[in-house]
Design an enzyme around this catalytic site. Sequence first.
Site, short mmCIF file in Angstrom:
data_model
loop_
_atom_site.label_atom_id
_atom_site.label_comp_id
_atom_site.label_asym_id
_atom_site.label_seq_id
_atom_site.Cartn_x
_atom_site.Cartn_y
_atom_site.Cartn_z
CE LYS A 54 132.10 17.66 32.55
NZ LYS A 54 132.71 16.39 32.92
CD GLN A 98 131.52 13.57 34.98
OE1 GLN A 98 131.26 14.15 33.92
NE2 GLN A 98 132.35 14.08 35.87
CG ASP A 121 136.76 14.22 29.27
OD1 ASP A 121 136.55 15.44 29.40
OD2 ASP A 121 136.16 13.34 29.93
#
Length: 300
Positions: A54, A98, A121
């Site tokens: 990422k 995460q 997200d």
Amino acid sequence: MSAKLIDGQRVAELIRAEVREDVEAWVEDGHRPPFLKVVQVGSDPGSTSYIGAKTRACAEVGIGSETLRLPDTISADELVRAIRRLNADDGVDGILVQLPLPSHLSSHHVIESIDYRKDVDGFHPMNVGRLALDQPTFRSCTPAGIFELFRHYSIPVKSRHAVVVGASNIVGSPMAIMLSRENSTGKATTTICHKFTKDLTRHTIDADILVVAAGQPNLIKAEMVKEGVVVIDVGINRVADETRERGYRITGDCDFESVREKASWITPVPGGVGPMTVAMLMKNTLLAAKKSIYPAEIST
Ligand code: NAD
């Protein structure tokens, strides 16, 4: 029939190039570059490697990024306080925690503490709710990436029977919502299967579009699908392979070689859905920086 390959690596490159151009234009207009803050709790090697992908993608498209590394002993209160500091920081556009988190932390509680306007997200209840209501939102990256693949390869979805195997909050459920909504991009008749589904084949055999996100290698075999099906294999599984130097290989949830003989289109693993997820995260971070989803006037 041998299926045509859906090249997620290539489509993701095109999307990153698009985002890079948009970021350049945004900066030329006098704004600072978008900024993504990644929060990692603990040091799980899988998570570290996903975060690496990422942050490398951020660097490639001109998005600033930084990882806040916190010990896996952190309490829920301390973690939420750290997230609130990022919520209040005007220099941070996107926040990504995460997953998975260590077992003493509730991912629901932690995700809800993220400012939904920075939830790139797309996991916050506000964004999932807006997805379900067909309103502009941060769409979770994996399903959004799959829709980009449909668009790129002109694979029709409308009025077809889509079957989603897997119903998690991060892949299966938002995928099924997006496929089934009548007013947005989906418009498919949608069936959701999960581990409590009886006779999985009865459902998969009828799919025009089959999205598999179960995390079970070889779950879907040729006899479970019909000729011409479009197969999107989201699974990422490590299976032991002594012929490989590292002792394992990555496979999806489908028996690729046999299923591809019946499918019209199929995603390989790796190189299918995975790169798209990261590319869509870049898109969402730019949207967050531009306040495109939540313009200032509707912010709380
Ligand atoms: P999860 O474990 O949270 O959910 C799995 C889902 O599959 C559950 O709904 C479960 O009921 C269902 N399931 C499990 N076994 C089943 C069976 N035998 N029959 C029918 N349904 C079954 O997993 P997740 O986070 O949704 O991830 C699923 C897979 O996708 C994993 O392999 C993960 O690594 C991968 N993944 C890939 C990407 C990507 O970008 N390519 C992103 C996220 C997850």
